[in-house]
Write a protein that holds these residues in place. Structure first.
Motif, PDB file in Angstrom:
ATOM      1  N   ILE A  12       0.823  -1.215   0.000  1.00 34.27           N
ATOM      2  CA  ILE A  12       0.000   0.000   0.000  1.00 34.27           C
ATOM      3  C   ILE A  12       0.858   1.268   0.000  1.00 34.27           C
ATOM      4  O   ILE A  12       0.837   2.028  -0.972  1.00 34.27           O
ATOM      5  N   ASP A  13       1.619   1.518   1.057  1.00 32.18           N
ATOM      6  CA  ASP A  13       2.390   2.757   1.161  1.00 32.18           C
ATOM      7  C   ASP A  13       3.458   2.839   0.075  1.00 32.18           C
ATOM      8  O   ASP A  13       4.342   1.986   0.002  1.00 32.18           O
ATOM      9  N   GLY A  14       3.380   3.872  -0.755  1.00 38.41           N
ATOM     10  CA  GLY A  14       4.355   4.067  -1.806  1.00 38.41           C
ATOM     11  C   GLY A  14       4.044   3.303  -3.079  1.00 38.41           C
ATOM     12  O   GLY A  14       4.642   3.569  -4.124  1.00 38.41           O
ATOM     13  N   GLU A  76      -2.199   1.485  17.207  1.00 38.38           N
ATOM     14  CA  GLU A  76      -3.029   1.570  16.003  1.00 38.38           C
ATOM     15  C   GLU A  76      -3.994   2.758  16.081  1.00 38.38           C
ATOM     16  O   GLU A  76      -4.134   3.536  15.127  1.00 38.38           O
ATOM     17  N   THR A  77      -4.646   2.925  17.229  1.00 33.28           N
ATOM     18  CA  THR A  77      -5.567   4.046  17.431  1.00 33.28           C
ATOM     19  C   THR A  77      -4.828   5.376  17.332  1.00 33.28           C
ATOM     20  O   THR A  77      -5.314   6.335  16.721  1.00 33.28           O
ATOM     21  N   ALA A 115       1.715  -1.860   7.483  1.00 36.18           N
ATOM     22  CA  ALA A 115       0.926  -1.013   8.375  1.00 36.18           C
ATOM     23  C   ALA A 115      -0.035  -1.869   9.196  1.00 36.18           C
ATOM     24  O   ALA A 115      -0.172  -3.076   8.971  1.00 36.18           O
ATOM     25  N   LEU A 116      -0.726  -1.226  10.130  1.00 30.22           N
ATOM     26  CA  LEU A 116      -1.794  -1.874  10.882  1.00 30.22           C
ATOM     27  C   LEU A 116      -3.120  -1.640  10.167  1.00 30.22           C
ATOM     28  O   LEU A 116      -3.224  -0.745   9.320  1.00 30.22           O
ATOM     29  N   PRO A 117      -4.166  -2.422  10.462  1.00 29.85           N
ATOM     30  CA  PRO A 117      -5.391  -2.382   9.648  1.00 29.85           C
ATOM     31  C   PRO A 117      -6.068  -1.016   9.538  1.00 29.85           C
ATOM     32  O   PRO A 117      -6.388  -0.574   8.428  1.00 29.85           O
ATOM     33  N   SER A 134     -11.422  -8.471   4.116  1.00 31.00           N
ATOM     34  CA  SER A 134     -11.086  -9.897   4.162  1.00 31.00           C
ATOM     35  C   SER A 134      -9.886 -10.242   3.277  1.00 31.00           C
ATOM     36  O   SER A 134      -9.321 -11.337   3.403  1.00 31.00           O
ATOM     37  N   ILE A 135      -9.476  -9.331   2.389  1.00 34.63           N
ATOM     38  CA  ILE A 135      -8.271  -9.582   1.580  1.00 34.63           C
ATOM     39  C   ILE A 135      -7.179  -8.555   1.904  1.00 34.63           C
ATOM     40  O   ILE A 135      -6.319  -8.271   1.087  1.00 34.63           O
ATOM     41  N   LEU A 136      -7.237  -8.029   3.120  1.00 34.39           N
ATOM     42  CA  LEU A 136      -6.217  -7.100   3.602  1.00 34.39           C
ATOM     43  C   LEU A 136      -5.413  -7.789   4.704  1.00 34.39           C
ATOM     44  O   LEU A 136      -5.922  -8.029   5.803  1.00 34.39           O
ATOM     45  N   ALA A 137      -4.167  -8.108   4.406  1.00 31.81           N
ATOM     46  CA  ALA A 137      -3.271  -8.724   5.393  1.00 31.81           C
ATOM     47  C   ALA A 137      -2.308  -7.660   5.900  1.00 31.81           C
ATOM     48  O   ALA A 137      -1.752  -6.889   5.109  1.00 31.81           O
ATOM     49  N   THR A 138      -2.099  -7.617   7.217  1.00 33.87           N
ATOM     50  CA  THR A 138      -1.312  -6.547   7.830  1.00 33.87           C
ATOM     51  C   THR A 138      -0.339  -7.093   8.862  1.00 33.87           C
ATOM     52  O   THR A 138      -0.328  -8.294   9.171  1.00 33.87           O
ATOM     53  N   SER A 139       0.435  -6.166   9.447  1.00 31.56           N
ATOM     54  CA  SER A 139       1.383  -6.580  10.485  1.00 31.56           C
ATOM     55  C   SER A 139       0.715  -6.725  11.849  1.00 31.56           C
ATOM     56  O   SER A 139       1.394  -6.978  12.837  1.00 31.56           O
TER      57      SER A 139
END
Length: 221
Positions: A12-14, A76-77, A115-117, A134-139
């Motif tokens: 995502i980023d960049g 995250e918040t 990133a976080l969700p 559901s197709i977003l995988a994060t750290s």
């Protein structure tokens, strides 16, 4: 090119959003808000280029204590709160057009981000880019890039109801994206001028590196 049974995994980023400088500042300020003040801001040289690692690594080097996992939710918040201090991010040229074309042509894609969700979804929303959680995988669940990229693949199999894909292509802008693809034996597409020379030096094929997503789209269709 036949794209029907291929899977594209987007950083995502960049890659999709022009958000790297703003986001790194937000990470630093969020760490400070949690009481972490001696921060290693050389983020590009981290063992894992992820939010969850940035928090654990800096917390443990500050307090010489194991990182309490509940802090990840607070971090995250805080990241979302810090992002609100900046103007909304813009898409990398061609991002929306490419994702809309993929959806229209029923080409499988998913997202894998360090990133976080909540921050990840906010960046996509600010750029008006379609996504499904559901197709977003994060750290949030995997500190290493290999971990959440593999998670993204499994999520995509479930979402698109496929046992496997004929080819999996990782699309990213950083050397860490390339190295992850190499470690997992995935094909790689490089996006952006900023790291293009480094990507090629580290093994990316020049013909698979593009200045932006519009140029990548034009190579496909």
């Amino acid at each position: 090119m036949i794209l029907k049974n291929k899977l594209f995994i987007f950083d995502i980023d960049g890659t999709l959003t022009d958000s790297v400088p703003m986001y790194l500042i937000s990470v630093t300020k969020s760490l400070q808000a949690l009481g972490v003040h001696d921060i290693d801001t050389d983020y590009n040289n981290y063992k894992h280029h992820t939010d969850s690692y940035a928090l654990r690594y800096n917390y443990e080097r500050n307090f010489q204590n194991d990182f309490p996992e509940h802090l990840l939710d607070d971090f995250e918040t805080n990241l979302v709160r810090q992002m609100a201090e900046f103007d909304p991010v813009k898409e990398i040229r061609g991002a929306k057009s490419l994702l809309e074309t993929f959806r229209a042509r029923q080409i499988s894609f998913c997202f894998a981000t360090g990133a976080l969700p909540k921050p990840a979804m906010l960046k996509l929303e600010q750029c008006d880019l379609w996504y499904d959680p559901s197709i977003l995988a994060t750290s949030k669940t995997h500190e290493s890039r290999e971990g959440f990229v593999q998670d993204a693949i499994e999520r995509a199999k479930a979402f698109y109801q496929k046992d496997q894909f004929d080819q999996i292509i990782s699309v990213g802008d950083g050397v860490w994206d390339l190295k992850t693809a190499q470690n997992l034996s995935l094909d790689f597409v490089g996006i952006g001028k900023r790291n293009q020379k480094k990507l090629i030096e580290h093994g990316a094929k020049k013909k698979h590196c593009f200045d932006d997503l519009l140029a990548f789209k034009e190579s496909l269709f």
